[in-house]
Every structure is written in structure tokens, then in C-alpha cells.
Scaffold this motif. Structure first.
Motif, PDB file in Angstrom:
ATOM      1  N   LYS A 156      39.470  26.400  46.580  1.00 21.02           N
ATOM      2  CA  LYS A 156      40.072  27.711  46.394  1.00 21.02           C
ATOM      3  C   LYS A 156      41.331  27.621  45.548  1.00 21.02           C
ATOM      4  O   LYS A 156      41.565  28.444  44.650  1.00 21.02           O
ATOM      5  N   ILE A 157      42.178  26.611  45.826  1.00 21.16           N
ATOM      6  CA  ILE A 157      43.395  26.446  45.048  1.00 21.16           C
ATOM      7  C   ILE A 157      43.076  26.142  43.591  1.00 21.16           C
ATOM      8  O   ILE A 157      43.687  26.698  42.662  1.00 21.16           O
ATOM      9  N   THR A 158      42.086  25.254  43.367  1.00 16.65           N
ATOM     10  CA  THR A 158      41.697  24.915  41.994  1.00 16.65           C
ATOM     11  C   THR A 158      41.177  26.136  41.257  1.00 16.65           C
ATOM     12  O   THR A 158      41.525  26.381  40.084  1.00 16.65           O
ATOM     13  N   GLN A 159      40.330  26.906  41.910  1.00 19.13           N
ATOM     14  CA  GLN A 159      39.808  28.110  41.269  1.00 19.13           C
ATOM     15  C   GLN A 159      40.917  29.110  40.981  1.00 19.13           C
ATOM     16  O   GLN A 159      40.923  29.758  39.926  1.00 19.13           O
ATOM     17  N   ALA A 160      41.887  29.227  41.901  1.00 14.25           N
ATOM     18  CA  ALA A 160      43.003  30.147  41.665  1.00 14.25           C
ATOM     19  C   ALA A 160      43.830  29.705  40.463  1.00 14.25           C
ATOM     20  O   ALA A 160      44.230  30.530  39.624  1.00 14.25           O
ATOM     21  N   VAL A 161      44.084  28.392  40.349  1.00 13.96           N
ATOM     22  CA  VAL A 161      44.842  27.886  39.205  1.00 13.96           C
ATOM     23  C   VAL A 161      44.077  28.114  37.911  1.00 13.96           C
ATOM     24  O   VAL A 161      44.654  28.510  36.881  1.00 13.96           O
ATOM     25  N   GLU A 162      42.766  27.860  37.931  1.00 11.67           N
ATOM     26  CA  GLU A 162      41.966  28.083  36.729  1.00 11.67           C
ATOM     27  C   GLU A 162      41.980  29.549  36.314  1.00 11.67           C
ATOM     28  O   GLU A 162      42.083  29.872  35.113  1.00 11.67           O
ATOM     29  N   ARG A 163      41.877  30.453  37.279  1.00 15.82           N
ATOM     30  CA  ARG A 163      41.932  31.882  36.935  1.00 15.82           C
ATOM     31  C   ARG A 163      43.294  32.256  36.379  1.00 15.82           C
ATOM     32  O   ARG A 163      43.407  33.048  35.416  1.00 15.82           O
ATOM     33  N   LEU A 164      44.358  31.678  36.945  1.00 16.67           N
ATOM     34  CA  LEU A 164      45.701  31.960  36.447  1.00 16.67           C
ATOM     35  C   LEU A 164      45.869  31.471  35.014  1.00 16.67           C
ATOM     36  O   LEU A 164      46.414  32.191  34.155  1.00 16.67           O
ATOM     37  N   VAL A 165      45.389  30.245  34.727  1.00 18.48           N
ATOM     38  CA  VAL A 165      45.482  29.707  33.369  1.00 18.48           C
ATOM     39  C   VAL A 165      44.672  30.547  32.401  1.00 18.48           C
ATOM     40  O   VAL A 165      45.117  30.856  31.272  1.00 18.48           O
ATOM     41  N   GLU A 166      43.483  30.952  32.819  1.00 19.09           N
ATOM     42  CA  GLU A 166      42.638  31.793  31.940  1.00 19.09           C
ATOM     43  C   GLU A 166      43.312  33.128  31.669  1.00 19.09           C
ATOM     44  O   GLU A 166      43.288  33.630  30.517  1.00 19.09           O
ATOM     45  N   ASP A 167      43.936  33.706  32.678  1.00 22.48           N
ATOM     46  CA  ASP A 167      44.645  34.984  32.470  1.00 22.48           C
ATOM     47  C   ASP A 167      45.807  34.811  31.509  1.00 22.48           C
ATOM     48  O   ASP A 167      46.048  35.664  30.635  1.00 22.48           O
ATOM     49  N   LEU A 168      46.557  33.701  31.656  1.00 22.14           N
ATOM     50  CA  LEU A 168      47.668  33.458  30.738  1.00 22.14           C
ATOM     51  C   LEU A 168      47.182  33.258  29.303  1.00 22.14           C
ATOM     52  O   LEU A 168      47.821  33.734  28.348  1.00 22.14           O
ATOM     53  N   ILE A 169      46.049  32.559  29.130  1.00 21.02           N
ATOM     54  CA  ILE A 169      45.501  32.353  27.781  1.00 21.02           C
ATOM     55  C   ILE A 169      45.072  33.677  27.172  1.00 21.02           C
ATOM     56  O   ILE A 169      45.366  33.979  25.998  1.00 21.02           O
ATOM     57  N   GLN A 170      44.377  34.498  27.955  1.00 22.22           N
ATOM     58  CA  GLN A 170      43.943  35.791  27.432  1.00 22.22           C
ATOM     59  C   GLN A 170      45.133  36.678  27.089  1.00 22.22           C
ATOM     60  O   GLN A 170      45.134  37.393  26.074  1.00 22.22           O
ATOM     61  N   GLU A 171      46.179  36.630  27.917  1.00 24.29           N
ATOM     62  CA  GLU A 171      47.376  37.425  27.641  1.00 24.29           C
ATOM     63  C   GLU A 171      48.064  36.955  26.369  1.00 24.29           C
ATOM     64  O   GLU A 171      48.514  37.784  25.538  1.00 24.29           O
ATOM     65  N   SER A 172      48.145  35.625  26.154  1.00 27.09           N
ATOM     66  CA  SER A 172      48.758  35.099  24.943  1.00 27.09           C
ATOM     67  C   SER A 172      47.934  35.449  23.713  1.00 27.09           C
ATOM     68  O   SER A 172      48.479  35.754  22.644  1.00 27.09           O
ATOM     69  N   MET A 173      46.603  35.391  23.839  1.00 22.63           N
ATOM     70  CA  MET A 173      45.741  35.765  22.714  1.00 22.63           C
ATOM     71  C   MET A 173      45.915  37.236  22.362  1.00 22.63           C
ATOM     72  O   MET A 173      45.921  37.618  21.181  1.00 22.63           O
ATOM     73  N   ALA A 174      46.081  38.093  23.379  1.00 18.85           N
ATOM     74  CA  ALA A 174      46.287  39.516  23.116  1.00 18.85           C
ATOM     75  C   ALA A 174      47.617  39.775  22.419  1.00 18.85           C
ATOM     76  O   ALA A 174      47.734  40.677  21.571  1.00 18.85           O
ATOM     77  N   LYS A 175      48.635  38.975  22.745  1.00 14.09           N
ATOM     78  CA  LYS A 175      49.939  39.132  22.094  1.00 14.09           C
ATOM     79  C   LYS A 175      49.961  38.567  20.683  1.00 14.09           C
ATOM     80  O   LYS A 175      50.893  38.853  19.917  1.00 14.09           O
ATOM     81  N   GLY A 176      48.962  37.723  20.340  1.00 15.96           N
ATOM     82  CA  GLY A 176      48.945  37.125  19.012  1.00 15.96           C
ATOM     83  C   GLY A 176      49.712  35.835  18.914  1.00 15.96           C
ATOM     84  O   GLY A 176      50.129  35.441  17.812  1.00 15.96           O
ATOM     85  N   ASP A 177      49.917  35.135  20.033  1.00 18.44           N
ATOM     86  CA  ASP A 177      50.661  33.876  19.993  1.00 18.44           C
ATOM     87  C   ASP A 177      49.891  32.761  19.299  1.00 18.44           C
ATOM     88  O   ASP A 177      50.489  31.779  18.840  1.00 18.44           O
TER      89      ASP A 177
END
Length: 337
Positions: A156-177
Motif C-alpha cells: 500500500k505504501i509503495t503504491q501510494a508513493v508511485e501514485r504521488l510520483v505520477e501525480d507530480l510528473i503529470q503536474e510538472s508536464m502540465a506546467k511545461g517544466d
């Protein structure tokens, strides 16, 4: 074998020592001592000190001591009377030692009681074994359940971390980083140096190496090579600091430097052993560095450096002459052509 016809093989004093008695003891003391030692050494007993040879010695000593005590107490009686007297009072040790001392009555009755006793004991042992099996299985089930809970929490912890990292990547891609990255929108470059290597595998290996991951044996090999080069340079530099020829004090200092250098080489050879244990390819294994050869090599390197430093002009003139000679030979070849 009758008591009157028995011939003792041991000494009387040794027999008293075997029975742990002193001369002048009574018949009751002899019987008590014999009974105790017989129970201790008899091969049919359940004692941990059971020894057939010791039991035979005790029995022989008992007969010798018994004869000696009887002779001292009643010296005038004949052998037959002594035998009849001691036959009644002699210890029947098997009556006490057979069937583990279980039961009463005749030997047949005691044998039946002993069989029932063995059945009851076996039944109790089976019940205890089954109880231990059930307890261990229940304890193992509890441990497995706790382990499953821990593993599920980790997942559960691993999946939560993976979802958090994926959300951060998608957010950075949306900002154009990631828009300013080199090679955006282009496929990964294929390595054309060796056509026999899978491009995907090569790319994955390159990505791992670029991110700081390397196999252990490669790091060990690199560390060994860097260490030997550093040691060689340090010993040559230490030799250059000393004068030529060396004074006695400088010779002692050079000897200490060589001893420390040889000790460092021995430590490095232990790393070589560790490298040979983990390297996956047999042809990549390394041999030990010889401390003596390394010392000779450092001396030769020092001599070459000193010779080069003492004749720099001669080498330069030789180089210029070689260049002139090479230009003339080239001209002659051109004329011949």
C-alpha cells in the motif's frame, strides 16, 4: 558357577576400591554397595553411566570381597556352608533392574505390567507430540498472518508513493517544466556501434549507468585500478624526494616506505580476491599484485625519470636531427620516384 569354585582374578585391595569400601566392613555394607553400583553400571538399566565392562568388574570385586569378608568372619566353616549361607542372602540384581523397575510380583506378572506401562507411555508421547504440532502450526499461522499484514502495508505504501510520483510528473508536464529538455518528442537514439546488441537492452543499460547504477564487480575493478595507480605514483614520488645516493638515514626511511607499500599491496590483493568472487566472467578475473615486482617497477620508473631529467638537451637535439633526417629521406624518395 558356584561360589566355592570361583577363583578371583583381581586383588582383594583393588576389589575393595572398586566397591568403594574399606577393609573390615560388614556384609550388609558390601551388599548395599554392590546393589548401588549394579544399578548404576548394569547394561539393562536406564542409567546414563551404564557400562558392561564396569559391571563385570563390580561383579568380580563383589565376589572377591564377599569371600574375603566371609573368611574373616567365619574362618572355620567349609566352603559348602559358606555357599549355602550366601546363596540366600546374595543380591538378585536382575529383579531390580529388569522392566525399568516397573511392577510387582513374579517375572511374568511384571512383564505384563511393563508392557501396559510402555503402551501408556507411548500414548502419552503421541498426545504430547500432536499437541506440540498443533501449537506450532497455530503459532506459524499467526506469524504468517502478521507477515501478510506487514507485506500488505508495504504494498500500500509503495503504491501510494508511485501514485504521488505520477501525480507530480503529470503536474510538472502540465506546467511545461519538461518543454526545455533536449530531444523532446524524438525517439530514443539507437546505438549503431554494435549491431549484435539489442538496442532496448543497450538503452536501458545506458540509462542505469547515467543515473549512477553500476554492477558491483565493475566498481571493484575500477577501484582496484585506481588504487594501484595511486600507490605506484606515491612510491615513485617518495623515492624522488630522497637524494641519490641515499644516506643511511634516507635508506632507513626508504625501507619503511617500501614496507608500507608492500602492506598496501597485500590489502589490495584482498580486494582482488573479493572481485574474483563476484565477477560473472571467468576471463575477467584478476591476478594478485606482487609486492616485490612492484618495488622493482617503481625503482625502474624512478631511474627512467632521473635519466630523462639529466639529458633533456640530448634528446631534443636527437629529435630535431631525426626530423631533419626524415625530411631528407623523404626528398630522396621523391626524386627516385
Amino acid at each position: 558357577r558356584t561360589l566355592s569354585g570361583y577363583k578371583p582374578t583381581g586383588d582383594v585391595k583393588d576389589s575393595y576400591k572398586i566397591l568403594e569400601l574399606e577393609e573390615g566392613c560388614s556384609l550388609d555394607e558390601v551388599r548395599d554397595s554392590y546393589r548401588t553400583l549394579a544399578k548404576k553400571y548394569h547394561p539393562d538399566s536406564s542409567s546414563g553411566a551404564a557400562d558392561p565392562a564396569a559391571f563385570i568388574r563390580v561383579e568380580e570385586a563383589y565376589r572377591v570381597v564377599l569371600s574375603d569378608v566371609a573368611a574373616k568372619q567365619k574362618p572355620g566353616e567349609s566352603g559348602e556352608e559358606e555357599e549355602d549361607q550366601f546363596k540366600v542372602k546374595s543380591l538378585q540384581h536382575r529383579h531390580y533392574l529388569s522392566f525399568e523397575g516397573v511392577g510387582i510380583g513374579t517375572p511374568s506378572q511384571r512383564e505384563k505390567q511393563y508392557r501396559q506401562f510402555r503402551v501408556d507411555r507411548a500414548t502419552e508421547q503421541v498426545l504430547e507430540y500432536r499437541q506440540h504440532r498443533l501449537e506450532s502450526s497455530s503459532a506459524g499461522t499467526d506469524l504468517m498472518r502478521a507477515k501478510d499484514v506487514r507485506e500488505s502495508k508495504k504494498v500500500k505504501i509503495t503504491q501510494a508513493v508511485e501514485r504521488l510520483v505520477e501525480d507530480l510528473i503529470q503536474e510538472s508536464m502540465a506546467k511545461g517544466d519538461f518543454d526545455n529538455l533536449r530531444g523532446k518528442g524524438k525517439p530514443l537514439q539507437k546505438f549503431s556501434d554494435c549491431p549484435h546488441i539489442d538496442p532496448m537492452t543497450h538503452n536501458l543499460n545506458r540509462i542505469l549507468i547515467d543515473n549512477g547504477y553500476q554492477p558491483e564487480w565493475i566498481l571493484l575493478q575500477k577501484e582496484i585500478r585506481e588504487t594501484i595507480e595511486r600507490l605506484r605514483k606515491s612510491v615513485v614520488a617518495s623515492r624522488r624526494k630522497l637524494r641519490e645516493p641515499m644516506t643511511p638515514l634516507e635508506q632507513k626511511q626508504w625501507s619503511r616506505i617500501c614496507e608500507q607499500f608492500m602492506e598496501d599491496i597485500r590489502k589490495l590483493n584482498k580486494r582482488v580476491d573479493n572481485f574474483n568472487l563476484v565477477v560473472p566472467i571467468l576471463s575477467r578475473q584478476m591476478v594478485h599484485f606482487s609486492p616485490e615486482k612492484e618495488i622493482v617497477r617503481a625503482q625502474k620508473t624512478y631511474e627512467a625519470l632521473m635519466e630523462k631529467a639529466s639529458h633533456p638537451d640530448a634528446k631534443e637535439s636527437q629529435g630535431e636531427g631525426g626530423k631533419r633526417f626524415g625530411w631528407k629521406s623523404y626528398l630522396f624518395k621523391w626524386l627516385n620516384l
